[in-house]
Scaffold this motif. Structure first.
Motif, mmCIF file in Angstrom:
data_model
loop_
_atom_site.group_PDB
_atom_site.id
_atom_site.type_symbol
_atom_site.label_atom_id
_atom_site.label_comp_id
_atom_site.label_asym_id
_atom_site.label_seq_id
_atom_site.Cartn_x
_atom_site.Cartn_y
_atom_site.Cartn_z
ATOM 1 N N ASP A 59 6.391 5.692 -3.851
ATOM 2 C CA ASP A 59 5.088 5.961 -3.251
ATOM 3 C C ASP A 59 4.036 6.037 -4.367
ATOM 4 O O ASP A 59 4.232 6.732 -5.364
ATOM 5 C CB ASP A 59 5.154 7.295 -2.498
ATOM 6 N N ALA A 86 -1.952 4.258 0.494
ATOM 7 C CA ALA A 86 -2.247 5.439 -0.322
ATOM 8 C C ALA A 86 -3.723 5.821 -0.197
ATOM 9 O O ALA A 86 -4.062 7.005 -0.054
ATOM 10 C CB ALA A 86 -1.889 5.167 -1.783
ATOM 11 N N SER A 116 0.855 -1.152 -0.294
ATOM 12 C CA SER A 116 1.169 0.206 -0.758
ATOM 13 C C SER A 116 -0.094 0.925 -1.218
ATOM 14 O O SER A 116 -0.288 2.117 -0.942
ATOM 15 C CB SER A 116 2.173 0.154 -1.911
ATOM 16 N N LEU A 157 0.897 7.119 -4.029
ATOM 17 C CA LEU A 157 -0.191 8.034 -3.670
ATOM 18 C C LEU A 157 -0.705 8.793 -4.893
ATOM 19 O O LEU A 157 -1.908 8.828 -5.165
ATOM 20 C CB LEU A 157 0.291 9.026 -2.605
ATOM 21 N N TYR A 173 -4.389 7.540 3.149
ATOM 22 C CA TYR A 173 -3.901 8.922 3.178
ATOM 23 C C TYR A 173 -4.832 9.830 2.369
ATOM 24 O O TYR A 173 -5.174 10.938 2.795
ATOM 25 C CB TYR A 173 -2.473 8.983 2.624
ATOM 26 N N SER A 228 6.564 1.306 2.324
ATOM 27 C CA SER A 228 5.177 1.561 2.727
ATOM 28 C C SER A 228 4.935 1.224 4.197
ATOM 29 O O SER A 228 4.159 1.892 4.872
ATOM 30 C CB SER A 228 4.213 0.776 1.831
#
Length: 759
Positions: A479, A512, A508, A481, A515, A423
């Motif tokens: 990830d 996310a 992390s 996300l 983003y 991350s």
């Protein structure tokens, strides 16, 4: 009188379950079987219309059968091979225990069933005829709705879901594809087969998450069986959290009807799972059953010293087994990825062509996640040539859930490709790493499913002793996300309070959320936006979903082109075969030059798909001449079809696209620019600028990256680049690279994803 005696005799010789005989009298039970049926007026009949009492009763029984529409249950003869094989499974003797464990107040059952116990195929069949598994009409918020009637069975991989569905459908007497109605169905990404009347539905974990977003109470299901929970994927951890919320709720969303949950695994952390699902009600508990597997002895052989070249050692072992071990006895070889599998397949095909006519042929079949459904099923079928041995070349997807019939020999390379997200760097590494002891044991067990076998480990016994016991859960190394987006779409505002067996680090989650904010998926206050809700329902990752949405905007107007590109990218590791020798490069250079575009990989993918679909004669030959992966292109066509259908249903496409083949027309530079600017809406965070020392430096984190050798832009210098993948193998690489301009990046960062700020 004689006629009456004759009729009486005829009744005695005819068995009928809907009549009772007392002495020489026959009493029909049809009135009791059909108490609501209105008596019809008697009509005068001719001799030809006269029916005997037995015939009348039979007719009434047929009517009754039609009216009740009983559940389709398999009607096997006692000596049916399928029934015999089911009864031979270790789990068969636990049928009553499994069913009784979920009656009453107990809603959760944990089954630890060893390899070969039959838990994946038999448990849903045992439970689907339970009284609590019937569909019921209830009132929810003054509306009458149906709840239950179906059992969901989640699998970590597509191949397991489809293979198990086909097997269980056969066992339940309704083979898939034989009728529009049936007892068993499946749902995986880009492929659905759910017949009318389905009682058992196999689906991937990702598909159940999609259903949870549409129906948070999972009303169509009476039970959810979570299989192979020990693999601890991100999706299965989310499913466990959502199921825990449903179990601990007041069940008002299901009209008061409880949802039964069965957790299954071959190697589970029992205490951790029991503690996680521990019910709030004191009278209920998590039931637990341990079932022995049907495992034949497997002889394990390690190498004497470490292996330097895994590919060479694996090929030698395959050929040695083929020459020295008797038939029947197929081989299952574990490799690290698609590229290694395809190389091994080519070498085996070259080798088998040199065998003497009196030697059995060696037939190689690949088995990996991105393979088409048809090609995956080929690995499970017996070889068409009688005098032959099958070798299945598989990634770790063959470790659990499914059994490849006929396997007596396993070759374990001891490694698997593992994704790990960093991350802080915003970078994902994809490296072949040592497997865990748990995986090694699972692989070994594949050789002993149908008879005594052998497992050849291409590593030393000391190496095995040094392996970690189990793999790290995905949510701690991948990830998050997609996981955060799913939670937001489900209405989870406080991500940190969501019940997870293992929680990722806060950094992390924050990355996310940032983003997603840029993509326009979450608002300034952290709540999900309309764009976010749409992204969560797409069968592609959030950045690709954002590009699909942007492609509909008049500024870009390139939805069909974006679909073609995403289909190519998500069809497999790479649609282009890597050319190892200079001679091979020279052979295809001219033909590939027609596909390569100076703008980079994105427009090259589009050109390849457009030329492939414009081909009207022999697409396989077209691919072979250009050394393009035929399997991946077929899979890309399937994904393209599914994405087009989805966009039509969502109103993103106004009308169906024209059918193939369409004449090829190269993309103009202006349209190529619009296409790349559209992709920046999802991937502006993955851009790099050319530094004075001719290296590329990412705009996020200021990391130096190199263009991967597989890219059409490898070795070239551009003002700025956008890359769709960022991986670390031998070095820090940007993959799927396109040339962009610095002012496009600034514009995309300023505008954000349509609802958020910059990054």
């Amino acid at each position: 009188m004689a006629e009456d005696q004759h009729r009486s005799k005829r009744r005695k010789t005819k068995a009928d379950g809907s009549v009772v005989r007392i002495g020489d009298k026959v009493i029909s039970l049809s009135a009791y079987l059909q108490p609501t049926q209105q008596p019809k007026k008697e009509q005068p009949v001719t001799d030809q219309q006269t029916a005997t009492p037995t015939e009348k009763t039979q007719a009434e029984t047929v009517k009754q059968d039609k009216k009740l529409k009983p559940e389709r249950r398999p009607k096997f003869a006692p000596d049916s091979p399928l029934l015999k094989s089911r009864k031979a499974l270790p789990i068969w003797s636990y049928q009553d225990e499994i069913c009784s464990s979920l009656r009453g107040a107990n809603d959760v059952l944990l089954i630890v069933g060893e390899t070969g116990s039959g838990k994946s195929t038999q448990t849903p069949q045992f439970l689907c005829s339970e009284p609590w598994c019937r569909r019921k009409k209830v009132r929810v918020q003054s509306q009458e709705v149906n709840v239950g009637g179906v059992i969901a069975v989640t699998q970590p991989r597509r191949v397991a879901a489809t293979t198990l569905a086909n097997r269980v459908a056969q066992e339940m007497g309704t083979p898939l594809g034989s009728s529009r109605e049936g007892s068993v169905g499946y749902s995986v990404r880009f492929d659905h087969n759910v017949p009318k009347g389905t009682k058992v539905k196999f689906l991937t974990e990702g598909m159940l998450l999609q259903e949870i977003l549409r129906d948070p109470n999972l009303r169509q299901y009476s039970a959810v069986i979570v299989d192979e929970i020990h693999e601890r994927s991100v999706d299965v951890d989310l499913i466990a959290g959502f199921l825990k919320q449903i179990l601990s709720s007041d069940k008002s969303g299901r009209g008061g009807i409880p949802l039964k949950v069965v957790i299954m695994s071959a190697t589970a952390d029992v205490e951790k799972i029991q503690d996680f699902f521990k019910p709030q009600q004191p009278e209920a508990s998590v039931q637990f059953l341990r079932i022995k597997g049907r495992q034949y002895p497997v002889e394990v052989k390690h190498t004497d010293k470490p292996v330097l070249d895994l590919q060479e050692a694996l090929m030698k072992q395959i050929f040695k087994i083929h020459l020295q071990e008797p038939l029947p006895g197929d081989i299952l070889a574990f490799l690290t990825g698609q590229e290694e599998i395809e190389t091994a397949q080519r070498l085996i095909e070259e080798y088998t062509a040199t065998l003497a006519p009196n030697m059995p042929k060696l037939m190689a079949y690949p088995l990996y996640g991105q393979l088409s459904m048809q090609a995956q099923q080929d690995a499970f079928r017996p070889t068409k040539k009688g005098f032959a041995r099958k070798v299945v070349l598989a990634t770790n997807i063959a470790e659990t859930s499914v059994t490849v019939p006929g396997v007596r020999y396993v070759i374990d390379c001891g490694k698997a490709k593992v994704k790990q997200f960093r991350s802080r760097l915003g970078m994902e590494s994809l490296l072949a790493k040592a497997i865990s002891k748990s995986s090694a044991i699972q692989r070994t067990g594949r050789a002993g499913r149908e008879g005594p076998g052998k497992c050849y480990r291409l590593y030393t016994s000391e190496t095995y002793d040094s392996l970690r016991d189990a793999d790290l859960p995905e949510i701690l190394r991948n990830d998050v996300l997609g996981a955060v987006l799913t939670m937001k779409a489900r209405g989870i505002n406080d991500i940190l309070s969501f019940p997870l067996m293992d929680s990722p680090d806060i950094e992390s989650i924050e990355k996310a959320l940032m983003y997603l904010h840029f993509l326009g998926a979450v608002a300034d206050d952290g709540s999900i936006t309309d764009i976010g809700k749409k992204l969560a329902l797409f069968p592609v990752s959030a950045p690709y979903g954002r590009v699909l949405i942007a492609a509909c905007e008049p500024e870009f107007d390139c939805l069909l082109e974006v679909i073609d590109i995403i289909a190519c990218i998500t069809s497999g590791e790479n649609i282009f075969h890597q050319l190892q020798s200079e001679e091979a490069k020279e052979e295809v250079e001219e033909l590939r030059r027609e596909l390569y575009r100076r703008e980079g990989d994105i427009v090259t993918y589009l050109t390849t798909m457009q030329q492939y679909t414009a081909e009207n004669s022999d697409r396989v030959e077209w691919c072979k001449k250009r050394r393009i992966n035929v399997r991946n292109m077929r899979q890309a066509l399937n994904i393209r079809k599914q994405l087009r259908g989805l966009c039509l249903r969502e109103g993103m496409l106004r009308e169906p696209p024209p059918p193939d083949p369409q004449p090829f027309s190269p993309l103009s530079p202006e349209r190529a620019e619009a296409l790349l600017r559209c992709f920046l809406r999802g991937f502006v965070g993955k851009c790099a600028l050319l530094a004075p020392d001719s290296s590329y430096v990412t705009i996020q984190g200021k990391h130096v990256v190199a263009i991967h050798p597989s890219s059409t832009l490898h070795g070239q210098k551009k003002e700025a680049i956008m890359f769709l993948e960022h991986v670390f193998t031998q070095k820090n690489y940007a993959k799927k690279v396109s040339a962009v301009q610095a002012d496009w990046i600034v514009e995309a960062m300023t505008r954000g994803g349509g609802g958020g700020g910059g990054v």
